[in-house]
Design an enzyme around this catalytic site. Structure first.
Site, short mmCIF file in Angstrom:
data_model
loop_
_atom_site.label_atom_id
_atom_site.label_comp_id
_atom_site.label_asym_id
_atom_site.label_seq_id
_atom_site.Cartn_x
_atom_site.Cartn_y
_atom_site.Cartn_z
N SER A 213 0.82 -1.21 0.00
CA SER A 213 0.00 0.00 0.00
C SER A 213 0.86 1.26 0.00
O SER A 213 1.68 1.45 -0.90
CB SER A 213 -0.96 -0.04 1.19
OG SER A 213 -1.94 0.95 1.09
N HIS B 238 -2.60 -1.14 -4.76
CA HIS B 238 -4.04 -1.02 -4.95
C HIS B 238 -4.44 0.45 -4.85
O HIS B 238 -3.71 1.27 -4.28
CB HIS B 238 -4.80 -1.84 -3.91
CG HIS B 238 -4.56 -1.41 -2.49
ND1 HIS B 238 -5.14 -0.28 -1.95
CD2 HIS B 238 -3.80 -1.96 -1.52
CE1 HIS B 238 -4.75 -0.15 -0.70
NE2 HIS B 238 -3.94 -1.15 -0.41
#
Length: 245
Positions: free
Chosen positions: A121, A144
């Site tokens: 992340s 993501h």
């Protein structure tokens, strides 16, 4: 006339609860802590990056307000010649992670990041922020889009805010690594790999192949690369100080 002999008071027994040895065992799992003067400052980003919101006490966190003063001190300390950042993070606060990444990228001293376990992340921008990045072969990086909750975003302003923040993260990653914007977006919006069905999990060798990370390796390679860059910086300084004949 009364004479009193001066006697040294008997030594008080060491409180086992305050024993340095016991503290080392409890905190670090070892009896003797090596104390070696080093010209390399090592900073770790472990667990979840804690930003503006305080996380529950059972979470392993790295507080960004603790890291930023450390980076400032390392930049100002003349004895520190290089900085090693070790990551094993699940991500966390986006703005806090970007702040840490920007601080690392703006340091004048040589920097190397080492991803062990995971750099997921918002850990991805931190991993690519150094002059050189290394990832363990078994480590992974989850890429993501930015998420707030699992709820459907129904307010247009909220979507625009997240979209602009995502653009900031993308620009930083592309600007500090060799990955193309097209490949990054392909990984961001890939389906079928992560629990929320959008994004991608990239292993160590693939992270190098895609251009996110420079090299697969471990602590030995990271220290060697950092020392090499420190040597180059010393040589360039010495050449700059030599007066012209």
């Amino acid at each position: 006339m009364e004479f009193r002999s001066e006697q040294t008071p008997p030594e008080q027994p060491e409180d086992p609860r305050r024993s340095p040895t016991l503290e080392n065992i409890q905190q670090l799992g070892q009896i003797n802590v090596p104390t070696v003067e080093s010209n390399i400052f090592c900073m770790s980003v472990i667990g979840q990056v804690e930003g503006h919101m305080i996380l529950p006490p059972q979470n392993k966190t790295t507080k960004y307000e603790h890291l930023i003063p450390q980076l400032v001190a390392a930049e100002q300390n003349p004895r520190i010649e290089g900085i090693l950042i070790v990551l094993n993070t699940v991500g966390g606060d986006v703005e806090a992670g970007l702040a840490i990444a920007e601080m690392i990228a703006s340091l004048s001293k040589p920097t190397v990041t080492l991803v062990l376990g995971g750099g997921h992340s918002i850990g991805v921008p931190i991993a690519v922020s150094a002059d050189y990045s290394i990832i363990a072969e078994s480590a992974t990086m989850t890429i993501h889009p930015i998420r707030m909750t699992g709820l459907v975003i129904s307010v247009p302003q909220t979507f625009e805010y997240l979209d602009k923040m995502q653009d900031r993260v993308n620009r930083f990653i592309v600007g500090h690594s060799r990955i193309s914007e097209e490949k990054l977006k392909e990984l961001l919006f890939k389906t079928g790999e992560v629990p929320r069905d959008i994004g991608a999990t990239v292993g160590g060798p693939d992270a190098v192949r895609f251009g996110l990370i420079n090299q697969v390796g471990g602590i030995g390679e990271a220290i060697a690369e950092l020392n090499r860059r420190i040597g180059e910086r010393r040589n360039s300084r010495e050449q700059a100080e030599v007066p012209l004949q």
